[in-house]
Design an enzyme around this catalytic site. Structure first.
Site, PDB file in Angstrom:
ATOM      1  N   ARG A  56       0.825  -1.208   0.000  1.00  0.00           N
ATOM      2  CA  ARG A  56       0.000   0.000   0.000  1.00  0.00           C
ATOM      3  C   ARG A  56       0.861   1.262   0.000  1.00  0.00           C
ATOM      4  NH1 ARG A  56      -5.472  -1.315   2.194  1.00  0.00           N
ATOM      5  NH2 ARG A  56      -5.509  -3.586   2.453  1.00  0.00           N
ATOM      6  N   SER A  72     -19.622  -1.670   1.245  1.00  0.00           N
ATOM      7  CA  SER A  72     -18.846  -0.673   0.512  1.00  0.00           C
ATOM      8  C   SER A  72     -17.953  -1.224  -0.577  1.00  0.00           C
ATOM      9  CB  SER A  72     -17.992   0.140   1.488  1.00  0.00           C
ATOM     10  OG  SER A  72     -17.017  -0.676   2.116  1.00  0.00           O
ATOM     11  N   HIS A 122     -22.376   3.703   5.375  1.00  0.00           N
ATOM     12  CA  HIS A 122     -22.429   4.144   3.981  1.00  0.00           C
ATOM     13  C   HIS A 122     -23.850   4.517   3.565  1.00  0.00           C
ATOM     14  CE1 HIS A 122     -18.245   3.240   2.926  1.00  0.00           C
ATOM     15  NE2 HIS A 122     -18.367   2.212   3.740  1.00  0.00           N
ATOM     16  N   THR A 150     -21.606   6.890  10.948  1.00  0.00           N
ATOM     17  CA  THR A 150     -20.357   7.650  11.008  1.00  0.00           C
ATOM     18  C   THR A 150     -20.585   9.082  10.566  1.00  0.00           C
ATOM     19  OG1 THR A 150     -18.064   7.718  10.246  1.00  0.00           O
ATOM     20  CG2 THR A 150     -19.692   7.021   8.638  1.00  0.00           C
ATOM     21  N   LYS A 154     -18.132  10.117   6.550  1.00  0.00           N
ATOM     22  CA  LYS A 154     -18.419   9.861   5.140  1.00  0.00           C
ATOM     23  C   LYS A 154     -19.373  10.941   4.617  1.00  0.00           C
ATOM     24  CE  LYS A 154     -17.158   4.989   5.309  1.00  0.00           C
ATOM     25  NZ  LYS A 154     -16.428   5.047   6.577  1.00  0.00           N
TER      26      LYS A 154
END
Length: 407
Positions: free
Chosen positions: A23, A191, A219, A247, A250
């Site tokens: 990554r 997601s 989401h 959350t 987002k």
């Protein structure tokens, strides 16, 4: 011979690199008032402007004037830090307002704010399982790592049902004494695949087999429902869900996580969850920003309408180009590449040649052989942005034979 720690950990990283899934974090600097555009900095410190196509700031609320003003006012009024945990001087009036706001959002008795959505899932699921004697946890196989962590932390018996498979879930529920406490944990929008859970059918089973339901709407909140309550609100099911988790990081464009539910359940988690008790609380500016976003999206449909229009256009263009994307019901568009090195190469081409930033998604986030670009058309993208992205992907797939062979 004693272990060479440095060489050991270097070897661990080399293994990841050899599999093509190392990554690399792109250094970004979002441009205030111009999202989805940002300044990208390469390894040499040189910068250029790029369009972001993998952000979770789905509605552009991280740049909304109301949100920015609320954060600035809180900074001016209270300063930068939180001062401690919620128990030790860290609970502010901003916490109280925000918890009342999310409880109202989901039409629940109470809400509780955590430092992140991950911590909310970990803390709530771990605590609920521990507090219920002889509890059994039922978890969708595609649940987020934070939910898996929380369920493991509960140290209770668990059963994993096939993704969105209500028949398999019922088989598992039947195998457990109906008198035993049970929790069914699942998400509304998944997601990585962009699909949506059969919420009604799961709730029906929960009621039939005497189980609590725990729904992750991270989401979904802000994006779905008349007031942004999530998919459960949009489908008229919100009152049947026991605990809803969401959350602010987002669609609300801020940071933090939360749960809502009956006051007794929320208070029990507040009293027993160690990750909640011992974590420094969010600062006033972050809470004020989140509160402004939640309240704005309870009454404004402008952002949701623009985002849905962009998503529909984007999916239609990809469909007409016969590109290999997963056709889920949600706003998330996973474009399947199917090989980690190739996925990274596509991401690099988009960045280097087209000034488009999309982070490749590789194993273990998704299964090997399903590597993908997770694309998100936001409310902040213009129609020209959407067309440019779709046409660019079409050209890449048409002109790159190696890519087409993999996909």
């Amino acid at each position: 011979m004693s272990i060479d720690y440095n060489e050991h950990f270097k070897g661990c990283v080399d293994t990841i690199k050899s599999e093509g899934r190392y990554r690399i974090f792109a250094t970004m600097e979002r441009i205030a008032g111009r999202f989805p555009y940002a300044n990208y900095y390469d390894a040499n410190g040189h910068s250029k402007e790029v369009a972001i196509w993998c952000s979770n700031d789905y509605l552009g609320m991280g740049q909304h004037p109301k949100v920015l003003a609320a954060a600035k006012n809180a900074i001016d009024a209270c300063g930068a830090g939180a001062g401690g945990t919620r128990n030790i001087s860290g609970t502010t009036h901003y916490h109280v307002q925000l918890e009342q706001s999310v409880a109202d959002l989901h039409q629940k008795e109470a809400g509780l704010v955590f430092s992140s959505g991950y911590v909310a899932n970990e803390g709530a699921l771990g605590t609920l399982g521990k507090l219920l004697p002889d509890c059994v946890m039922f978890s969708d196989e595609m649940n987020h790592a934070s939910m898996i962590h929380g369920i493991k932390e509960s140290k209770r018996e668990k059963h994993i049902f096939r993704h969105n498979d209500v028949e398999h879930l019922e088989e598992l529920l039947k195998s457990v004494d109906i008198k035993r406490p049970k929790i069914i944990a699942f998400e509304s929008v998944y997601s990585m695949d962009g699909d949506i859970a059969p919420i009604k059918e799961i709730l029906d089973l929960a009621e039939k087999y005497n189980a609590l339901t725990y729904l992750d709407e991270v989401h979904g909140v802000g994006l779905y429902g008349a007031r942004g309550g999530g998919v459960a609100e949009e489908r008229g099911l919100m009152d049947r869900v026991d605990i809803i988790e969401g959350t602010f990081g987002k669609a609300y464009g801020s940071m933090g996580g939360f749960i809502t539910g009956r006051a007794s359940i929320i208070d029990a988690i507040r009293c027993y969850s160690s990750v909640f008790i011992f974590t420094t609380s969010l600062p006033p500016a972050v809470l004020a920003a989140a509160h402004a976003a939640v309240e704005h999206l309870k009454t404004s449909d402008v952002e949701r309408f623009k985002q849905r229009k962009n998503v529909a256009l984007f999916k239609d263009m990809l469909e007409r180009s016969s590109l290999p994307f997963l056709r889920g019901e949600s706003h998330i568009v996973p474009l399947i590449v199917g090989e980690p090195t190739c996925c990274k190469d596509v991401s690099d081409i988009l960045m280097n040649e087209y000034n488009i930033y999309v982070q490749p998604i590789n194993y273990p986030t998704v299964p090997k052989g399903t590597e993908r670009l997770r694309l998100t058309a936001s409310a902040a993208h213009s129609e020209e942005d959407v067309k440019y992205m779709a046409n660019t992907l079409h050209d890449l797939w048409e002109n790159n034979h190696a890519l087409r062979a993999v996909a």
